[in-house]
Design a protein around this motif. Structure first.
Motif, PDB file in Angstrom:
ATOM      1  N   PHE A   1     -56.910  28.181  53.683  1.00 17.67           N
ATOM      2  CA  PHE A   1     -58.186  27.594  54.239  1.00 17.67           C
ATOM      3  C   PHE A   1     -58.537  27.923  56.012  1.00 17.67           C
ATOM      4  O   PHE A   1     -57.538  26.802  56.328  1.00 17.67           O
ATOM      5  CB  PHE A   1     -58.024  26.489  53.711  1.00 17.67           C
ATOM      6  CG  PHE A   1     -58.627  26.574  52.841  1.00 17.67           C
ATOM      7  CD1 PHE A   1     -59.899  26.168  51.875  1.00 17.67           C
ATOM      8  CD2 PHE A   1     -57.726  25.520  51.385  1.00 17.67           C
ATOM      9  CE1 PHE A   1     -60.103  25.532  49.969  1.00 17.67           C
ATOM     10  CE2 PHE A   1     -58.032  25.543  50.479  1.00 17.67           C
ATOM     11  CZ  PHE A   1     -59.235  25.569  49.718  1.00 17.67           C
ATOM     12  N   SER A   2     -59.594  28.983  55.989  1.00 22.93           N
ATOM     13  CA  SER A   2     -59.088  28.978  57.398  1.00 22.93           C
ATOM     14  C   SER A   2     -60.661  28.428  57.960  1.00 22.93           C
ATOM     15  O   SER A   2     -61.513  27.565  57.238  1.00 22.93           O
ATOM     16  CB  SER A   2     -60.136  30.384  57.247  1.00 22.93           C
ATOM     17  OG  SER A   2     -60.256  31.399  58.553  1.00 22.93           O
ATOM     18  N   ALA A   3     -60.093  28.531  59.241  1.00 21.12           N
ATOM     19  CA  ALA A   3     -61.650  27.160  60.090  1.00 21.12           C
ATOM     20  C   ALA A   3     -62.780  27.597  60.122  1.00 21.12           C
ATOM     21  O   ALA A   3     -63.465  26.965  59.579  1.00 21.12           O
ATOM     22  CB  ALA A   3     -61.146  26.827  61.250  1.00 21.12           C
ATOM     23  N   ALA A   4     -62.991  28.653  59.633  1.00 20.97           N
ATOM     24  CA  ALA A   4     -64.427  28.718  60.245  1.00 20.97           C
ATOM     25  C   ALA A   4     -64.997  29.682  58.520  1.00 20.97           C
ATOM     26  O   ALA A   4     -66.164  29.389  58.130  1.00 20.97           O
ATOM     27  CB  ALA A   4     -64.086  31.116  60.349  1.00 20.97           C
ATOM     28  N   THR A   5     -64.504  29.735  58.385  1.00 17.84           N
ATOM     29  CA  THR A   5     -64.981  30.624  56.159  1.00 17.84           C
ATOM     30  C   THR A   5     -64.304  29.468  54.892  1.00 17.84           C
ATOM     31  O   THR A   5     -65.720  29.187  54.588  1.00 17.84           O
ATOM     32  CB  THR A   5     -64.544  31.589  55.476  1.00 17.84           C
ATOM     33  OG1 THR A   5     -62.323  31.409  55.933  1.00 17.84           O
ATOM     34  CG2 THR A   5     -64.572  32.707  56.733  1.00 17.84           C
ATOM     35  N   ARG A   6     -63.393  28.601  55.614  1.00 15.51           N
ATOM     36  CA  ARG A   6     -62.906  27.344  54.552  1.00 15.51           C
ATOM     37  C   ARG A   6     -62.808  28.311  53.073  1.00 15.51           C
ATOM     38  O   ARG A   6     -63.203  27.717  52.548  1.00 15.51           O
ATOM     39  CB  ARG A   6     -64.031  26.199  54.431  1.00 15.51           C
ATOM     40  CG  ARG A   6     -63.970  25.693  55.294  1.00 15.51           C
ATOM     41  CD  ARG A   6     -64.822  24.235  55.653  1.00 15.51           C
ATOM     42  NE  ARG A   6     -64.817  23.824  56.666  1.00 15.51           N
ATOM     43  CZ  ARG A   6     -65.718  23.212  57.556  1.00 15.51           C
ATOM     44  NH1 ARG A   6     -67.102  25.001  57.235  1.00 15.51           N
ATOM     45  NH2 ARG A   6     -66.206  22.970  58.592  1.00 15.51           N
ATOM     46  N   ALA A   7     -62.806  29.499  52.945  1.00 16.11           N
ATOM     47  CA  ALA A   7     -62.928  30.218  51.869  1.00 16.11           C
ATOM     48  C   ALA A   7     -61.146  30.393  51.664  1.00 16.11           C
ATOM     49  O   ALA A   7     -59.867  30.837  51.945  1.00 16.11           O
ATOM     50  CB  ALA A   7     -63.131  31.720  52.093  1.00 16.11           C
ATOM     51  N   PRO A   8     -60.567  29.898  50.738  1.00 22.11           N
ATOM     52  CA  PRO A   8     -59.078  29.846  49.974  1.00 22.11           C
ATOM     53  C   PRO A   8     -58.584  31.558  49.474  1.00 22.11           C
ATOM     54  O   PRO A   8     -59.450  31.937  49.329  1.00 22.11           O
ATOM     55  CB  PRO A   8     -58.945  29.183  48.719  1.00 22.11           C
ATOM     56  CG  PRO A   8     -60.362  29.537  48.035  1.00 22.11           C
ATOM     57  CD  PRO A   8     -61.142  29.364  49.238  1.00 22.11           C
ATOM     58  N   ALA A   9     -57.214  31.491  49.896  1.00 18.62           N
ATOM     59  CA  ALA A   9     -56.511  32.898  49.624  1.00 18.62           C
ATOM     60  C   ALA A   9     -55.088  32.587  49.407  1.00 18.62           C
ATOM     61  O   ALA A   9     -54.741  32.201  49.362  1.00 18.62           O
ATOM     62  CB  ALA A   9     -56.655  33.530  51.227  1.00 18.62           C
ATOM     63  N   GLY A  10     -55.130  32.470  47.334  1.00 18.90           N
ATOM     64  CA  GLY A  10     -54.061  32.220  46.724  1.00 18.90           C
ATOM     65  C   GLY A  10     -53.127  32.953  47.325  1.00 18.90           C
ATOM     66  O   GLY A  10     -53.033  34.184  46.750  1.00 18.90           O
ATOM     67  N   VAL A  11     -51.618  32.352  46.663  1.00 15.60           N
ATOM     68  CA  VAL A  11     -50.209  32.903  46.818  1.00 15.60           C
ATOM     69  C   VAL A  11     -49.684  32.202  45.328  1.00 15.60           C
ATOM     70  O   VAL A  11     -50.170  31.127  45.387  1.00 15.60           O
ATOM     71  CB  VAL A  11     -50.003  33.040  47.660  1.00 15.60           C
ATOM     72  CG1 VAL A  11     -48.219  33.745  47.642  1.00 15.60           C
ATOM     73  CG2 VAL A  11     -50.651  34.017  49.195  1.00 15.60           C
ATOM     74  N   HIS A  12     -49.655  32.983  44.271  1.00 14.90           N
ATOM     75  CA  HIS A  12     -49.127  31.989  42.964  1.00 14.90           C
ATOM     76  C   HIS A  12     -47.559  31.782  43.607  1.00 14.90           C
ATOM     77  O   HIS A  12     -46.683  32.696  43.790  1.00 14.90           O
ATOM     78  CB  HIS A  12     -48.864  32.907  42.526  1.00 14.90           C
ATOM     79  CG  HIS A  12     -48.382  31.845  40.726  1.00 14.90           C
ATOM     80  ND1 HIS A  12     -47.462  32.716  40.209  1.00 14.90           N
ATOM     81  CD2 HIS A  12     -49.014  31.696  40.060  1.00 14.90           C
ATOM     82  CE1 HIS A  12     -46.907  31.831  39.006  1.00 14.90           C
ATOM     83  NE2 HIS A  12     -47.995  31.011  39.082  1.00 14.90           N
TER      84      HIS A  12
END
Length: 1017
Positions: free
Chosen positions: A260-271
């Motif tokens: 989670f980025s502090a700016a966008t808080r958008a998750p980027a998932g890795v399985h």
């Protein structure tokens, strides 16, 4: 409501030992992992380690299951609970650590939070209370963190805030009527501070929470006002780890690792899938997420390479056996990684490229793969491993046995840089092709080969154990054979060295010394090591020979240490263990590009600076199991030194080793005065002691990852010690009976490659003298003595003046008495007689003829003369003892004097007075009157004046007399009182304790100002 037991506490922070199969993972292993292992054998209080931090001074603080440890690189200082000491640790089980803004160390225990106050050297304990929860549960602390304001936050039952300044404690708990409170009534197991979002991330038994420090509100899956995606995951209790620029979340249900980025808080998932249950989730020093398991090694996700790695697997390249099960990974300032495990601390050194170790393990029979001899060819090492010829691939770290060479030991392996491997087997020389491992040729010798050297003519010189020296051509054919018949002192040879030109040096066994072979003339010259005037026969077995840049020889002997042979002076200098060598059995000698001498002994590897003769040790154990003339050094084309010992190979590049290690960091561990520790003094940095504390000890240490790493210490107290004091492996500076004064204590240590720091660490030492030996006491004493002398002088002057005044007073009193006596006599005698004379003369008038004009004139003159005499006597009586002064006081007496002088028409006097209503003391009145009288007499006698102005006034407790005439004036002699009259005036003023100021000059009217104390009756 869930109550966490002590067993559950251990389950959360302690991990067992087991393997992991790593299904679906890319397992990347470090090529050369250098590891240090710290356990209770090194002084650690417990092998069960939960946490470690490094404070701002450099000390390591270690939380264990049995106390808190402070590690300074040399030793451990252990802090434990002591029921008889209120300043001790609250409980021995410590789970979490952090350093406060003021440098104090905060510790999470099973009995609350403890704060180690460095300035006082004691613990301050914080014990939490909750109205409905038992104390044991509330005070089982699972984690600590610190916010941007320096407040300490503790995770236990609920969230607790400690203000370090006010020591106030505030608790935050679940409130079912407030959705913005904690998510549930359970234990907070993890806590981290998020600098970007300015809040705390925490994990309870059932959910993840975020606590906003500004609003003091909680966000979670049941209260998500910002619609953060982290609270919308399927997993309501994911794992969270806060990094510098982001935070990591692992969703166990979807098996996804989110960043989670502090700016966008958008998750980027890795399985990511793990076959074992995750016990701990954190980040390492590079902000890579780390997964720990109870029954498996920890796994790191490399965010740059975007792949996972099992951490660590040091067993491949280390003799340290490590399971890999890690509860926490900590990276210190030098980027060393500290692994907290259930079997101690493991340290992965960041500067591991200085030394490269390779372990061959054991053979099929279970015996170690002991290396007997070896040589290098490109990226391979050719080894004689027990009774096998082997090739070791340095890149792949694989050992391959060469078929056809089993059974018979190979004593010599040599490569001259081509594709041919020279080896000896019993009494034969075999030339073998590297590429095919096929034997090219065989040569029989009358002896067992012990070493091989190639010269610039591509001739090979083979020294044998029992039959001298052979010279062979490039195809292995014998050219010459040198024994005692050819000039050798002894045929048993054990080492050789070629200078690259025309000299070959060989060392001989049997205490026969060494020999030089001139390759141009083939002449042999023999030498013996001489100590004093006699050969050192017991130490003349020469194992190693080398020549330095100065053209002098260095000789390694069997049991006699190292000898330096100055060939120009024919002098030998010996160096042994007492001079710093690790042993007296010298196996090999080598020189690096800087001219340093590398020495291998039966106990390790030493490095000597041939200019200063300073000796340091390589930090790697290389003990020889069998030291019977072992040649265990090969120098590669790039300058890398390869050493062997038992089943271990060590590769070191001298330049990288010398220049790659950082300088040593020095710590002052403690300061003791009469063996009593002074934490406050050590904390301040400046040692301040009284003259009674001049027996003190400063304990200092080199910051390193293991006390087993050798280090040397030295110190000097400037102004007290003339030379450096070397304390070898003990960092203790002991001082006794140091005189008072200001000193500078210089401390120095060697780094991990044995180099001294270029600049020692200075410590100011001030020993205050006794108060009677201080400058202020000297000044005070001088002032007191001066005051005493001044007081004595002034007292003597005062007494003298008092006696003088008393004498003057007596004189004046006597004068007054005499004047009164004279006045009485004149009044009673002369006055009566003059009156009688006038009566008698007057009675003669009737007897005088009226016509006698001359007689009448004489009569008139006589009467006038008598009257004048009477007036003179009357004025004299006034001057001597005026009756009005005694009866009516000074002012009336002066008025009477002025009136009489006016009646006599002698001079015109103007008199003014103010505030003189009260009578003065008799002495004051008499003195003032005589002063006034004297001033008037001086004017009448000398000034030729027509008028006098006299002002008398009482002002501010004084009588001020201002006198002036309009006469011709006079000059007052410098430094003198003047004539008798003026001197009399000064005497009278001094007797009255007054002051007098003259304004007198010839041609100008005279003025005088007199001020005396006002003394009334």
């Amino acid at each position: 409501m869930q109550i966490l037991t002590v067993k559950a506490f251990f389950t959360c922070i302690i991990f067992g030992i087991a393997g992991i199969k790593g299904q679906g993972l890319l397992l990347a292993q470090p090529v050369n992992l250098q590891l240090e292992h710290l356990t209770v054998k090194n002084g650690l209080s417990s092998n069960r380690v939960f946490n470690i931090i490094q404070d701002r001074q450099g000390f390591y603080w270690i939380a264990t299951a049995d106390g808190l440890n402070r590690f300074d690189g040399s030793s451990f200082k252990v802090f434990r609970y002591n029921r008889n000491d209120t300043g001790s640790l609250a409980h021995n089980t410590c789970s979490s650590l952090l350093e406060g803004d003021d440098g104090d160390i905060w510790v999470a225990t099973l009995q609350g939070v403890c704060r180690y106050q460095k300035k006082k050297g004691v613990f301050k304990n914080y014990f939490f209370r909750h109205s409905s929860i038992n104390d044991n549960m509330v005070n089982t602390i699972f984690g600590l963190t610190k916010d941007n304001r320096g407040n300490i936050w503790a995770a236990s039952y609920g969230l607790w805030k400690i203000d370090p300044v006010t020591d106030s404690v505030t608790g935050f708990f679940y409130n079912k009527s407030d959705s913005s409170s904690l998510s549930d009534a359970s234990t907070v197991l993890k806590i981290s501070f998020d600098r970007v979002n300015k809040g705390l991330w925490m994990q309870t038994d059932f959910a993840i929470n975020f606590f906003d420090l500004a609003t003091e509100k909680f966000s979670h899956h049941g209260h998500n006002p910002h619609l953060w995606p982290v609270f919308q995951l399927k997993d309501k209790k994911p794992f969270v780890a806060v990094a510098q620029d982001c935070f990591w979340v692992y969703d166990r249900k979807d098996k996804l690792l989110h960043r989670f980025s502090a700016a966008t808080r958008a998750p980027a998932g890795v399985h990511l899938f793990f076959p074992n249950a995750i016990s701990n989730f954190s980040v390492d020093g590079n902000d890579n997420p780390v997964f720990s398991f109870e029954l498996a090694p920890a796994i790191l996700y490399n965010r740059q390479l975007q792949k996972t790695e099992v951490l660590p697997r040091p067993g491949i390249n280390s003799d340290i056996k490590f399971s890999g099960v890690t509860s926490r990974i900590y990276q210190d300032r030098r980027k060393n990684k500290w692994l907290c495990t259930a079997d101690g601390l493991y340290v992965i050194k960041h500067d591991a490229n200085l030394l490269h170790s390779f372990f061959l393990g054991t053979g099929l029979s279970g015996f170690p793969n002991t290396i007997l001899s070896f040589t290098k060819e490109k990226n391979n090492l050719w080894l004689q491993v027990r009774h096998r010829l082997c090739k070791y691939d340095l890149t792949q770290q694989k050992l391959l046995t060469i078929a056809g060479f089993e059974g018979k030991p190979v004593r010599v392996l040599y490569n001259a840089g081509d594709t041919v491997l020279w080896l000896s087997r019993e009494n034969e020389i075999l030339l073998t092709d590297f590429r095919t491992a096929k034997i090219i040729s065989k040569t029989l010798l009358e002896g067992s080969a012990y070493f091989t050297i190639a010269d610039k003519q591509n001739h090979f010189w083979v020294g044998t154990w029992n039959n001298g020296l052979y010279e062979l051509d490039g195809k292995g054919r014998i050219i010459n054979h040198y024994t005692e018949k050819n000039g050798l002192a002894y045929k048993y040879l054990i080492c050789g060295w070629y200078d690259g030109a025309n000299e070959l040096w060989v060392g001989m066994n049997g205490s026969k010394g060494f020999a030089r072979v001139d390759l141009q003339t083939r002449k042999i010259e023999n030498f013996l090591i001489v100590t004093g005037k006699k050969p050192a026969n017991e130490f003349n077995s020469v194992n190693a020979i080398i020549k330095d840049k100065s053209g002098n020889l260095w000789l390694g002997t069997y049991g006699g240490g190292l000898y330096h042979y100055n060939m120009h002076r024919n002098q030998f200098q010996n160096y042994q263990r007492s001079d710093g060598l690790s042993g007296e059995n010298i196996n090999t000698l080598g020189t690096d590009s800087e001219g340093n001498l590398w020495i291998s002994t039966e106990n390790g590897i030493d490095i000597m600076d041939v200019q200063t003769k300073n000796i340091r040790h390589v930090n790697e154990p290389m003990q020889q199991v069998n030291n019977d003339h072992i040649s265990n050094l090969v120098i590669a084309e790039d300058g890398t030194f390869f050493y062997t010992a038992d089943n271990k190979i060590l590769a070191v590049h001298p330049r990288q080793y010398n220049d790659g290690a950082p300088k040593a960091t020095l710590l002052i561990s403690s300061i003791r005065v009469f063996d009593k520790e002074q934490p406050a003094i050590a904390h301040k940095g400046t040692v301040r002691l009284s003259y009674r504390q001049n027996f003190f000890t400063v304990e200092f240490s080199s910051l390193r990852v293991s006390p087993d790493i050798p280090v040397q210490y030295k110190y000097k107290l400037e102004g007290f010690n003339e030379d450096w004091i070397y304390s070898n492996n003990s960092g203790f500076a002991n001082f006794t009976n140091v005189p008072p004064g200001n000193y500078t204590l210089l401390l120095n240590v060697t780094n991990e490659v044995g180099k001294w720091n270029s600049k020692p660490v200075p410590v100011s030492v001030i020993i205050y003298p006794p108060f009677w030996n201080t400058w202020w006491f000297y000044i005070l004493t001088a002032v007191l003595i001066g005051c005493a002398v001044l007081f004595f002088v002034k007292n003597r002057v005062r007494q003298y003046k008092k006696r003088q005044q008393e004498q003057l007073r007596l004189i004046v009193a006597t004068q007054e008495k005499e004047k009164k006596s004279i006045s009485s006599e004149l009044h009673d005698d002369l006055g009566v007689r003059l009156s009688a004379l006038k009566y008698f003369v007057t009675s003669l008038r009737k007897y005088m003829p009226q016509e006698d004009v001359q007689a009448q004139a004489i009569f008139d003159k006589t009467i006038t003369t008598i009257d004048e005499s009477v007036e003179d006597v009357r004025y004299l009586l006034i001057n001597l003892s005026p009756k009005t002064l005694n009866e009516y006081g000074y002012l009336v007496a002066v008025e009477d004097l002025v009136n009489k002088l006016s009646q006599l028409h002698i001079i015109n006097i103007s008199l003014k007075q103010k505030g003189m209503e009260k009578r003065l003391t008799p002495d004051t009145e008499a003195g003032l009157y005589r002063i006034t009288q004297e001033l008037i007499n001086n004017t009448l006698k000398h000034a030729g004046a027509g008028s006098i102005q006299l002002n008398i006034e009482k002002l501010n407790g004084t009588i001020q007399l201002q006198y002036a005439d309009d006469g011709r004036g006079f000059n007052l002699p410098a430094g003198q009182a003047g004539g008798y009259g003026i001197e009399n005036i000064h005497t009278r003023v001094a007797l009255l304790g007054g002051k007098i100021e003259w304004d007198a000059e010839i041609g100008k009217p005279a003025k005088v100002s007199i001020i005396i104390p006002y003394n009334h009756t």
